[in-house]
Structures are given as structure tokens and as C-alpha cells.
Scaffold this motif. Structure first.
Motif, PDB file in Angstrom:
ATOM      1  N   UNK A 115       0.816  -1.209   0.000  1.00  0.00           N
ATOM      2  CA  UNK A 115       0.000   0.000   0.000  1.00  0.00           C
ATOM      3  C   UNK A 115       0.858   1.271   0.000  1.00  0.00           C
ATOM      4  N   UNK A 116       1.939   1.290   0.757  1.00  0.00           N
ATOM      5  CA  UNK A 116       2.803   2.471   0.787  1.00  0.00           C
ATOM      6  C   UNK A 116       3.458   2.710  -0.569  1.00  0.00           C
ATOM      7  N   UNK A 117       3.980   1.656  -1.160  1.00  0.00           N
ATOM      8  CA  UNK A 117       4.624   1.780  -2.469  1.00  0.00           C
ATOM      9  C   UNK A 117       3.611   2.191  -3.529  1.00  0.00           C
ATOM     10  N   UNK A 118       2.449   1.579  -3.501  1.00  0.00           N
ATOM     11  CA  UNK A 118       1.403   1.910  -4.474  1.00  0.00           C
ATOM     12  C   UNK A 118       0.931   3.347  -4.308  1.00  0.00           C
ATOM     13  N   UNK A 119       0.788   3.792  -3.064  1.00  0.00           N
ATOM     14  CA  UNK A 119       0.352   5.173  -2.807  1.00  0.00           C
ATOM     15  C   UNK A 119       1.391   6.159  -3.342  1.00  0.00           C
ATOM     16  N   UNK A 120       2.655   5.867  -3.102  1.00  0.00           N
ATOM     17  CA  UNK A 120       3.726   6.740  -3.605  1.00  0.00           C
ATOM     18  C   UNK A 120       3.687   6.807  -5.129  1.00  0.00           C
ATOM     19  N   UNK A 121       3.583   5.660  -5.780  1.00  0.00           N
ATOM     20  CA  UNK A 121       3.560   5.633  -7.244  1.00  0.00           C
ATOM     21  C   UNK A 121       2.328   6.333  -7.799  1.00  0.00           C
ATOM     22  N   UNK A 122       1.194   6.134  -7.159  1.00  0.00           N
ATOM     23  CA  UNK A 122      -0.034   6.794  -7.611  1.00  0.00           C
ATOM     24  C   UNK A 122       0.076   8.312  -7.444  1.00  0.00           C
ATOM     25  N   UNK A 123       0.687   8.740  -6.356  1.00  0.00           N
ATOM     26  CA  UNK A 123       0.865  10.178  -6.144  1.00  0.00           C
ATOM     27  C   UNK A 123       1.792  10.763  -7.213  1.00  0.00           C
ATOM     28  N   UNK A 124       2.885  10.081  -7.507  1.00  0.00           N
ATOM     29  CA  UNK A 124       3.800  10.551  -8.550  1.00  0.00           C
ATOM     30  C   UNK A 124       3.110  10.582  -9.915  1.00  0.00           C
ATOM     31  N   UNK A 125       2.279   9.585 -10.189  1.00  0.00           N
ATOM     32  CA  UNK A 125       1.534   9.549 -11.450  1.00  0.00           C
ATOM     33  C   UNK A 125       0.586  10.752 -11.529  1.00  0.00           C
ATOM     34  N   UNK A 126      -0.102  11.021 -10.426  1.00  0.00           N
ATOM     35  CA  UNK A 126      -1.030  12.150 -10.368  1.00  0.00           C
ATOM     36  C   UNK A 126      -0.301  13.475 -10.588  1.00  0.00           C
ATOM     37  N   UNK A 127       0.846  13.644  -9.933  1.00  0.00           N
ATOM     38  CA  UNK A 127       1.613  14.880 -10.083  1.00  0.00           C
ATOM     39  C   UNK A 127       2.146  15.028 -11.507  1.00  0.00           C
ATOM     40  N   UNK A 128       2.619  13.935 -12.081  1.00  0.00           N
ATOM     41  CA  UNK A 128       3.127  13.970 -13.455  1.00  0.00           C
ATOM     42  C   UNK A 128       2.010  14.370 -14.418  1.00  0.00           C
ATOM     43  N   UNK A 129       0.828  13.807 -14.202  1.00  0.00           N
ATOM     44  CA  UNK A 129      -0.325  14.119 -15.038  1.00  0.00           C
ATOM     45  C   UNK A 129      -0.708  15.598 -14.892  1.00  0.00           C
ATOM     46  N   UNK A 130      -0.690  16.122 -13.666  1.00  0.00           N
ATOM     47  CA  UNK A 130      -1.072  17.520 -13.478  1.00  0.00           C
ATOM     48  C   UNK A 130      -0.028  18.462 -14.076  1.00  0.00           C
ATOM     49  N   UNK A 131       1.241  18.073 -14.062  1.00  0.00           N
ATOM     50  CA  UNK A 131       2.285  18.887 -14.689  1.00  0.00           C
ATOM     51  C   UNK A 131       2.063  18.923 -16.195  1.00  0.00           C
ATOM     52  N   UNK A 132       1.727  17.775 -16.773  1.00  0.00           N
ATOM     53  CA  UNK A 132       1.450  17.725 -18.223  1.00  0.00           C
ATOM     54  C   UNK A 132       0.283  18.606 -18.582  1.00  0.00           C
ATOM     55  N   UNK A 133      -0.785  18.541 -17.787  1.00  0.00           N
ATOM     56  CA  UNK A 133      -1.965  19.356 -18.063  1.00  0.00           C
ATOM     57  C   UNK A 133      -1.642  20.832 -17.939  1.00  0.00           C
ATOM     58  N   UNK A 134      -0.867  21.206 -16.952  1.00  0.00           N
ATOM     59  CA  UNK A 134      -0.494  22.597 -16.764  1.00  0.00           C
ATOM     60  C   UNK A 134       0.387  23.078 -17.901  1.00  0.00           C
ATOM     61  N   UNK A 135       1.324  22.249 -18.301  1.00  0.00           N
ATOM     62  CA  UNK A 135       2.246  22.596 -19.369  1.00  0.00           C
ATOM     63  C   UNK A 135       1.525  22.797 -20.701  1.00  0.00           C
ATOM     64  N   UNK A 136       0.531  21.967 -20.967  1.00  0.00           N
ATOM     65  CA  UNK A 136      -0.188  22.025 -22.244  1.00  0.00           C
ATOM     66  C   UNK A 136      -1.249  23.115 -22.297  1.00  0.00           C
ATOM     67  N   UNK A 137      -1.577  23.684 -21.162  1.00  0.00           N
ATOM     68  CA  UNK A 137      -2.575  24.755 -21.158  1.00  0.00           C
ATOM     69  C   UNK A 137      -1.914  26.013 -21.564  1.00  0.00           C
TER      70      UNK A 137
END
Length: 103
Positions: free
Chosen positions: A81-103
Motif C-alpha cells: 500500500x505504501x509503495x502503491x500510494x507513492x507511485x499513484x501520487x507521482x503519477x497524479x503529479x506527473x499528469x497535473x504537470x502535463x496538463x499545466x504545461x499544455x494549457x
């Protein structure tokens, strides 16, 4: 904040998942949600909203994985659960950076 989670807790959580015991899961899940949410907030500076979103996703995947016998040892559950939570958080942040960059 991770010290309070005992082996018995993980045994009970896995047992409740395997038995589809909704009542036990309703009792056990809030503690795990709190631990994972605090982990993301303290370790990575996640906002409450981001941490809760990640934890919800991770719990759904984790329950599925336990049911499929992908996690056999209760002591492995917290690490999963800890590893999965960390990876999911990094995925979420990466996705939000992409969305911000493309706007």
C-alpha cells in the motif's frame, strides 16, 4: 504514524477482504486510509485532496489484488500500500504537470 498498525490488523483486513465482510472492512479501512493519507502528506507534501484521491485508487487496486491472491502475506500488505500510494501520487503529479504545461 505507521507504528500503530499491527500484524493482527493486516490479518484482519486481509480476512475481511477475502470474506467480503463489509462490516469488518468499514471498521478497518478508515485506519488504513488515515495512515496512507498522512504518509503522502508528510513524506511528499501532498495536499489532502490529492492524498485522498490516491489512497482511494490504491485501496481499490489493493483489495482486488488481495482477492486475486496477489498479496499472500499480511506483513507485505503495508509495503504494497505504501509503495502503491507513492507511485499513484507521482503519477497524479506527473499528469497535473502535463496538463499545466499544455494549457
Amino acid at each position: 504514524f505507521l507504528v500503530n498498525m499491527s500484524k493482527t490488523y493486516y490479518n484482519n483486513f486481509m480476512g475481511a477482504v477475502m470474506k467480503n465482510d463489509s462490516e469488518a472492512l468499514n471498521d478497518l479501512t478508515p485506519k488504513l486510509v488515515n495512515v496512507l493519507t498522512r504518509y503522502l502528506q508528510i513524506r511528499f507534501g501532498a495536499s489532502t485532496e490529492d492524498a485522498e484521491d490516491c489512497v482511494q485508487t490504491v485501496l481499490m487496486r489493493g483489495v482486488k489484488r488481495v482477492k486475486e491472491n496477489g498479496i499472500e502475506k499480511p506483513k507485505s500488505l503495508l509495503a504494497y500500500f505504501l509503495t502503491s500510494a507513492k507511485h499513484e501520487y507521482f503519477r497524479l503529479k506527473k499528469q497535473s504537470i502535463r496538463l499545466t504545461f499544455h494549457l
